[in-house]
Design a protein around this motif. Structure first.
Motif, mmCIF file in Angstrom:
data_model
loop_
_atom_site.group_PDB
_atom_site.id
_atom_site.type_symbol
_atom_site.label_atom_id
_atom_site.label_comp_id
_atom_site.label_asym_id
_atom_site.label_seq_id
_atom_site.Cartn_x
_atom_site.Cartn_y
_atom_site.Cartn_z
ATOM 1 N N ALA A 146 0.825 -1.208 0.000
ATOM 2 C CA ALA A 146 0.000 0.000 0.000
ATOM 3 C C ALA A 146 0.862 1.262 0.000
ATOM 4 O O ALA A 146 0.613 2.200 -0.764
ATOM 5 C CB ALA A 146 -0.938 -0.003 1.209
ATOM 6 N N THR A 147 1.888 1.289 0.844
ATOM 7 C CA THR A 147 2.757 2.469 0.890
ATOM 8 C C THR A 147 3.558 2.612 -0.403
ATOM 9 O O THR A 147 3.824 3.737 -0.848
ATOM 10 C CB THR A 147 3.722 2.389 2.081
ATOM 11 O OG1 THR A 147 4.429 1.131 2.052
ATOM 12 C CG2 THR A 147 2.964 2.509 3.392
ATOM 13 N N HIS A 148 3.936 1.502 -1.000
ATOM 14 C CA HIS A 148 4.663 1.553 -2.265
ATOM 15 C C HIS A 148 3.804 2.194 -3.348
ATOM 16 O O HIS A 148 4.279 3.018 -4.142
ATOM 17 C CB HIS A 148 5.078 0.140 -2.682
ATOM 18 C CG HIS A 148 5.975 0.097 -3.875
ATOM 19 N ND1 HIS A 148 5.539 -0.300 -5.122
ATOM 20 C CD2 HIS A 148 7.285 0.406 -4.018
ATOM 21 C CE1 HIS A 148 6.547 -0.232 -5.974
ATOM 22 N NE2 HIS A 148 7.611 0.184 -5.345
ATOM 23 N N ALA A 149 2.518 1.829 -3.371
ATOM 24 C CA ALA A 149 1.614 2.397 -4.372
ATOM 25 C C ALA A 149 1.302 3.863 -4.075
ATOM 26 O O ALA A 149 1.259 4.697 -4.994
ATOM 27 C CB ALA A 149 0.319 1.587 -4.429
ATOM 28 N N LEU A 150 1.094 4.197 -2.814
ATOM 29 C CA LEU A 150 0.736 5.564 -2.447
ATOM 30 C C LEU A 150 1.885 6.541 -2.654
ATOM 31 O O LEU A 150 1.659 7.741 -2.816
ATOM 32 C CB LEU A 150 0.269 5.616 -0.991
ATOM 33 C CG LEU A 150 -1.082 4.960 -0.702
ATOM 34 C CD1 LEU A 150 -1.357 4.920 0.793
ATOM 35 C CD2 LEU A 150 -2.212 5.690 -1.424
ATOM 36 N N THR A 151 3.116 6.038 -2.629
ATOM 37 C CA THR A 151 4.275 6.907 -2.873
ATOM 38 C C THR A 151 4.727 6.830 -4.326
ATOM 39 O O THR A 151 5.869 7.180 -4.655
ATOM 40 C CB THR A 151 5.442 6.517 -1.955
ATOM 41 O OG1 THR A 151 5.732 5.115 -2.099
ATOM 42 C CG2 THR A 151 5.095 6.798 -0.499
ATOM 43 N N ASP A 152 3.831 6.381 -5.209
ATOM 44 C CA ASP A 152 4.083 6.304 -6.655
ATOM 45 C C ASP A 152 5.242 5.377 -7.002
ATOM 46 O O ASP A 152 5.950 5.594 -7.991
ATOM 47 C CB ASP A 152 4.340 7.693 -7.247
ATOM 48 C CG ASP A 152 3.057 8.517 -7.329
ATOM 49 O OD1 ASP A 152 1.978 7.911 -7.317
ATOM 50 O OD2 ASP A 152 3.143 9.754 -7.398
#
Length: 297
Positions: free
Chosen positions: A203-209
């Motif tokens: 999730a954090t990987h996706a949210l930080t592009d």
């Protein structure tokens, strides 16, 4: 774009199936676990309780993601499910740590389940039931290309393994090895924390592009193979919910007119959709010298 919204609506069915299954299994395991004094079965039931939250997060995220773009969200609301998954990971972390603390305390005074047979068969039945849910969600996730539902399916599979481990632990305790039951409960707690970490990481990987570089290289090869693309000056991509957004700057022959250059961009968009199922590609064109091979032709 309409097909994307329809697919997300179909994905809600898988979330509802998971919620219904986890509600029934959590109630069954917690009741039998309390009655028999099985730490492993109770921990497994608590794990299923957190899975209800995770499935609800997927469901809420899918529903919010279906909202059309507005003045504040020009790209739509597709990242809502990613945010929901992040919240669910925090809840799972908390429960996993609680299970580990309880299991550690049980090692000092292990409980010998008086009705171990019932607890064991409950765990085995639960493992089979949730594995069927995993198969259903796996097929649905592949059919609609939903990353969120695929993650839910993987969670279903891990829960089936957890219940199978609880079965082994309870049987071992019944054979006169009482510490095996709290040991299995501790393993369950570790699995909960590991699952929470995987959800948090993605999730954090996706949210930080963040975006997989290997996949980006494959896309780059696809674009480079399109006739008329002289070179790729820049390319980047990001995940937006279930969608992938690609921004690319390509160089084309400086002597091409606007219509010819536009035709190249349409071919790039077509290839990206057919080979990678990417419907949103923002293409910027810059003039450059044609390669020697193209000049000779």
């Amino acid at each position: 774009m309409e097909s994307i919204y329809e697919d997300m609506k179909k994905g809600e069915k898988g979330a509802w199936v998971s919620i219904a299954a986890y509600l029934c299994l959590a109630a069954l395991k917690l009741t039998i676990g309390l009655w028999t004094g099985s730490e492993a079965l109770s921990a497994d039931g608590l794990n299923n309780s957190t899975d209800i939250v995770a499935s609800l997060a997927v469901l809420i995220g899918l529903r919010i993601s279906r909202k059309p773009p507005d003045a504040d969200h020009r790209y739509g609301h597709f990242r809502a499910e990613t945010v929901s998954a992040l919240v669910a990971s925090f809840i799972m972390f908390a429960v996993g740590i609680q299970v580990l603390v309880q299991a550690a305390g049980s090692f000092r005074e292990p409980n010998i389940a008086s009705e171990g047979g019932i607890a064991a068969w409950t765990a085995l039945f639960s493992a089979g039931a949730i594995y069927l849910v995993y198969l259903y969600n796996l097929r649905l996730a592949k059919r609609i290309n939903s990353q969120a539902l695929m993650a839910a399916a993987q969670d279903n599979r891990s829960d089936a393994f957890v219940s199978g481990g609880a079965f082994v632990g309870i049987i071992g305790a019944g054979w006169g090895v009482p510490w095996l039951d709290p040991l299995t409960a501790g393993i369950v707690g570790l699995i909960i924390c590991r699952t929470a970490w995987c959800i948090f990481r993605d999730a954090t990987h996706a949210l930080t592009d963040g975006f997989d570089d290997g996949e980006l290289q494959i896309m780059q090869q696809t674009i480079r193979s399109v006739p008329g693309v002289e070179k790729i000056i820049d390319i980047k991509a990001r995940v937006h919910g279930n969608n992938k957004l690609v921004d690319v700057t390509i160089g084309v022959d400086r002597w091409l007119n606007v219509e010819q250059s536009h035709g190249i961009t349409e071919q790039v968009e077509r290839q990206m959709y057919e080979l990678h199922q990417i419907s949103h590609v923002h293409i910027h064109i810059e003039p450059c010298e044609a390669s020697k091979e193209r000049l000779q032709t």
